[in-house]
Design a protein around this motif. Sequence first.
Motif, mmCIF file in Angstrom:
data_model
loop_
_atom_site.group_PDB
_atom_site.id
_atom_site.type_symbol
_atom_site.label_atom_id
_atom_site.label_comp_id
_atom_site.label_asym_id
_atom_site.label_seq_id
_atom_site.Cartn_x
_atom_site.Cartn_y
_atom_site.Cartn_z
ATOM 1 N N TYR A 59 0.846 -1.200 0.000
ATOM 2 C CA TYR A 59 0.000 0.000 0.000
ATOM 3 C C TYR A 59 0.880 1.248 0.000
ATOM 4 C CZ TYR A 59 1.043 0.429 5.008
ATOM 5 O OH TYR A 59 1.688 0.572 6.218
ATOM 6 N N GLY A 60 0.323 2.352 -0.475
ATOM 7 C CA GLY A 60 1.035 3.622 -0.505
ATOM 8 C C GLY A 60 0.724 4.453 0.723
ATOM 9 N N ARG A 61 1.773 4.990 1.338
ATOM 10 C CA ARG A 61 1.597 5.810 2.543
ATOM 11 C C ARG A 61 2.190 7.197 2.310
ATOM 12 N NH1 ARG A 61 4.535 3.645 7.735
ATOM 13 N NH2 ARG A 61 6.329 4.582 6.662
ATOM 14 N N PRO A 62 1.354 8.235 2.188
ATOM 15 C CA PRO A 62 1.890 9.589 1.994
ATOM 16 C C PRO A 62 2.523 10.109 3.279
ATOM 17 C CG PRO A 62 -0.496 9.651 2.226
ATOM 18 C CD PRO A 62 -0.117 8.191 2.209
ATOM 19 N N ALA A 63 3.512 10.968 3.121
ATOM 20 C CA ALA A 63 4.190 11.545 4.279
ATOM 21 C C ALA A 63 3.290 12.575 4.956
ATOM 22 C CB ALA A 63 5.505 12.187 3.849
ATOM 23 N N SER A 64 3.506 12.760 6.234
ATOM 24 C CA SER A 64 2.771 13.796 6.957
ATOM 25 C C SER A 64 3.198 15.180 6.470
ATOM 26 C CB SER A 64 3.016 13.661 8.461
ATOM 27 O OG SER A 64 4.401 13.748 8.746
ATOM 28 N N LYS A 65 2.418 16.182 6.819
ATOM 29 C CA LYS A 65 2.655 17.541 6.321
ATOM 30 C C LYS A 65 4.047 18.045 6.686
ATOM 31 C CE LYS A 65 1.390 21.587 4.629
ATOM 32 N NZ LYS A 65 1.102 21.809 3.200
ATOM 33 N N GLU A 66 4.516 17.750 7.896
ATOM 34 C CA GLU A 66 5.825 18.264 8.317
ATOM 35 C C GLU A 66 6.987 17.558 7.631
ATOM 36 O OE1 GLU A 66 4.274 15.379 11.487
ATOM 37 O OE2 GLU A 66 3.500 17.089 10.356
ATOM 38 N N LYS A 67 6.721 16.421 6.973
ATOM 39 C CA LYS A 67 7.771 15.704 6.256
ATOM 40 C C LYS A 67 7.715 15.943 4.746
ATOM 41 C CE LYS A 67 8.395 12.067 9.700
ATOM 42 N NZ LYS A 67 8.412 10.613 9.979
ATOM 43 N N CYS A 68 6.883 16.884 4.333
ATOM 44 C CA CYS A 68 6.824 17.279 2.925
ATOM 45 C C CYS A 68 7.707 18.512 2.707
ATOM 46 C CB CYS A 68 5.385 17.591 2.518
ATOM 47 S SG CYS A 68 4.269 16.159 2.552
ATOM 48 N N TYR A 69 7.877 18.874 1.440
ATOM 49 C CA TYR A 69 8.668 20.045 1.069
ATOM 50 C C TYR A 69 7.692 21.092 0.531
ATOM 51 C CZ TYR A 69 12.223 16.393 1.215
ATOM 52 O OH TYR A 69 13.013 15.346 1.603
ATOM 53 N N ASP A 70 7.532 22.162 1.284
ATOM 54 C CA ASP A 70 6.502 23.155 0.973
ATOM 55 C C ASP A 70 7.134 24.422 0.394
ATOM 56 O OD1 ASP A 70 4.008 24.199 0.756
ATOM 57 O OD2 ASP A 70 3.588 24.309 2.906
ATOM 58 N N CYS A 71 6.301 25.201 -0.293
ATOM 59 C CA CYS A 71 6.696 26.491 -0.883
ATOM 60 C C CYS A 71 7.809 26.330 -1.911
ATOM 61 C CB CYS A 71 7.113 27.480 0.209
ATOM 62 S SG CYS A 71 5.814 27.835 1.408
ATOM 63 N N VAL A 72 7.788 25.245 -2.673
ATOM 64 C CA VAL A 72 8.779 25.012 -3.722
ATOM 65 C C VAL A 72 8.199 25.528 -5.037
ATOM 66 C CG1 VAL A 72 10.194 23.308 -4.921
ATOM 67 C CG2 VAL A 72 9.602 22.964 -2.512
ATOM 68 N N PRO A 73 8.851 26.481 -5.712
ATOM 69 C CA PRO A 73 8.302 27.039 -6.962
ATOM 70 C C PRO A 73 8.505 26.082 -8.138
ATOM 71 C CG PRO A 73 10.402 28.076 -6.465
ATOM 72 C CD PRO A 73 10.104 27.157 -5.303
ATOM 73 N N ILE A 74 7.707 25.037 -8.200
ATOM 74 C CA ILE A 74 7.848 24.000 -9.233
ATOM 75 C C ILE A 74 7.559 24.589 -10.608
ATOM 76 C CG2 ILE A 74 6.980 21.748 -10.004
ATOM 77 C CD1 ILE A 74 6.159 21.257 -7.052
ATOM 78 N N THR A 75 8.342 24.186 -11.597
ATOM 79 C CA THR A 75 8.192 24.715 -12.948
ATOM 80 C C THR A 75 6.803 24.439 -13.518
ATOM 81 O OG1 THR A 75 9.096 24.628 -15.185
ATOM 82 C CG2 THR A 75 9.132 22.594 -13.940
ATOM 83 N N HIS A 76 6.366 25.347 -14.398
ATOM 84 C CA HIS A 76 5.097 25.170 -15.102
ATOM 85 C C HIS A 76 5.314 24.696 -16.536
ATOM 86 C CE1 HIS A 76 3.421 28.345 -12.104
ATOM 87 N NE2 HIS A 76 3.280 27.103 -11.638
ATOM 88 N N ASN A 77 6.527 24.309 -16.863
ATOM 89 C CA ASN A 77 6.840 23.837 -18.212
ATOM 90 C C ASN A 77 5.995 22.607 -18.541
ATOM 91 O OD1 ASN A 77 8.318 22.572 -20.495
ATOM 92 N ND2 ASN A 77 9.853 24.126 -20.058
ATOM 93 N N VAL A 78 5.517 22.515 -19.774
ATOM 94 C CA VAL A 78 4.628 21.427 -20.173
ATOM 95 C C VAL A 78 5.385 20.260 -20.801
ATOM 96 C CG1 VAL A 78 2.653 22.967 -20.482
ATOM 97 C CG2 VAL A 78 4.189 22.534 -22.413
ATOM 98 N N HIS A 79 6.710 20.323 -20.820
ATOM 99 C CA HIS A 79 7.501 19.225 -21.377
ATOM 100 C C HIS A 79 7.209 17.940 -20.602
ATOM 101 C CE1 HIS A 79 10.798 17.820 -23.894
ATOM 102 N NE2 HIS A 79 11.317 17.206 -22.842
ATOM 103 N N ASP A 80 7.139 16.805 -21.308
ATOM 104 C CA ASP A 80 6.763 15.532 -20.684
ATOM 105 C C ASP A 80 7.974 14.858 -20.043
ATOM 106 O OD1 ASP A 80 4.042 15.651 -21.262
ATOM 107 O OD2 ASP A 80 4.344 14.865 -23.279
ATOM 108 N N ASN A 81 8.427 15.423 -18.918
ATOM 109 C CA ASN A 81 9.507 14.857 -18.137
ATOM 110 C C ASN A 81 9.140 14.886 -16.666
ATOM 111 O OD1 ASN A 81 11.399 13.824 -19.887
ATOM 112 N ND2 ASN A 81 12.675 15.655 -19.958
ATOM 113 N N GLN A 82 10.021 14.333 -15.828
ATOM 114 C CA GLN A 82 9.716 14.237 -14.404
ATOM 115 C C GLN A 82 10.006 15.532 -13.648
ATOM 116 O OE1 GLN A 82 8.159 11.745 -13.364
ATOM 117 N NE2 GLN A 82 8.484 10.275 -15.007
#
Length: 453
Positions: free
Chosen positions: A16-39
């Motif tokens: 089963y998949g277990r998501p991390a709790s909020k404090e173990k995530c990385y917040d306020c990261v300005p992730i790119t909006h590029n539409v290229h099909d990559n990771q």
Amino acid sequence: MSWNLQYRTSKFRHVYGRPASKEKCYDCVPITHNVHDNQFCAVNPHFIAVVTECACGGAFVVIPIHQTGKLDPHYPRIWGHRGNVLDIKWNPFNDFIIASCSEDATVKIWEIPKPLLTKTITSPKKELLGHVRRVGLIEWHPTANNILFSSGYDYKIMVWNLDTTKAVISNPVKILNAHRDVVLSMSFNTDGSLLATACRDRKIRLIDPRAGTVLQEASYNSHKANKVLFLGNMKKLISTGTSRWNNRQIALWDQDDLSVPLLEEDLDGSSGILFPFYDSDTHMLYVVGKGDGNIRYYEISPEKPYLYYLMEYRSHLPQKGMGMMPKRGLEVSACEIFRFYKLIPTKSLIEPISMIVPRRSESYQEDIYPLTTAAQPALTAQEWLNGVNKAPLLVSLRPGSGVVNSLPEFPEPQPLVTTADLSQHQGWGGKMPLEDVQEPTFADVLQTTGRNP
């Protein structure tokens, strides 16, 4: 969705998949909006690298893996491309070296300093100049040190040897001219002797990367492939794409015969591209849809019916891309067999998702952790270019087993107590196994026997 109703024993039936709790995530990261099909994300046991949105040029951030929570808006970046960054990949044998490619038609190699980043890095360790149009894909060779492949919109795949002191490399050691359109995906077999590609012409090709010759080509029109992936040493490939009726589809291929797929499986009618991830240790296949919130996972068998659907992790938050933690970075005490890092641009969030085998015991579970790929090359760059093939080096994930490190500089080896040394002291009898005598130092042994070191 096909279901195989016969009873079948499997250790991974209830993963089963277990998501991390909020404090173990990385917040306020300005992730790119590029539409290229990559990771747009690359992970190793020390860092997580993410392509970010920026005002001019192309940049990405490198965050220490344990630095969770909110990211400082002024956090330093790797900023050296004149165009958008399209792909980033960590060196599998050095956790402090990362490669990036961009719309500015260059590939750059960056060295991350040992202390935490204190200022933005703008000067790469090496710059690779050869493509005349933007570069959309890069892949490190799985067993040879310092061999990098890049694919551009000039329809060429270039092979680079980074074993040089030159800061600017303008001559690749090999150029593969096997395609007449843009390459969408590249994948190596286990020892790196074969390269599989998926092209915009929807064909899958099997290529000898040193000779540059096409060994096989799939001209099966009912499956339009977008991504292709070798399934470890099973001599099979998996591809994702669309069917004749534009349903999202996965197909399984025999490496020795690409005329007709062994299996085709329609998933749904959504439009987002499917990214396949394969774990050769557990023979599990994970299928992630761009723009979806779910992760489907299967078990692969070398015999019919080949593909067994296990379960689906569901989330209401859509993903733009996924990073994958290497096996040596997993938490084996929690029976974690895979870990994703999910990019959620709508929340500026990176959410770790652990795939867990539910077991009560916290001891090391050897049956779900076979020997896995080590962070050490099996070949030098020149050996591979000369035609040598070697399987990857393997290592155990058992705690305390001396997992191969991937730091650029290895620490000096400490003197170990041998069985012969121990046999000279009372209480040991010289019968202790060698793997069990590496923890105490020689001074500890002398102190145990009552002698002064």
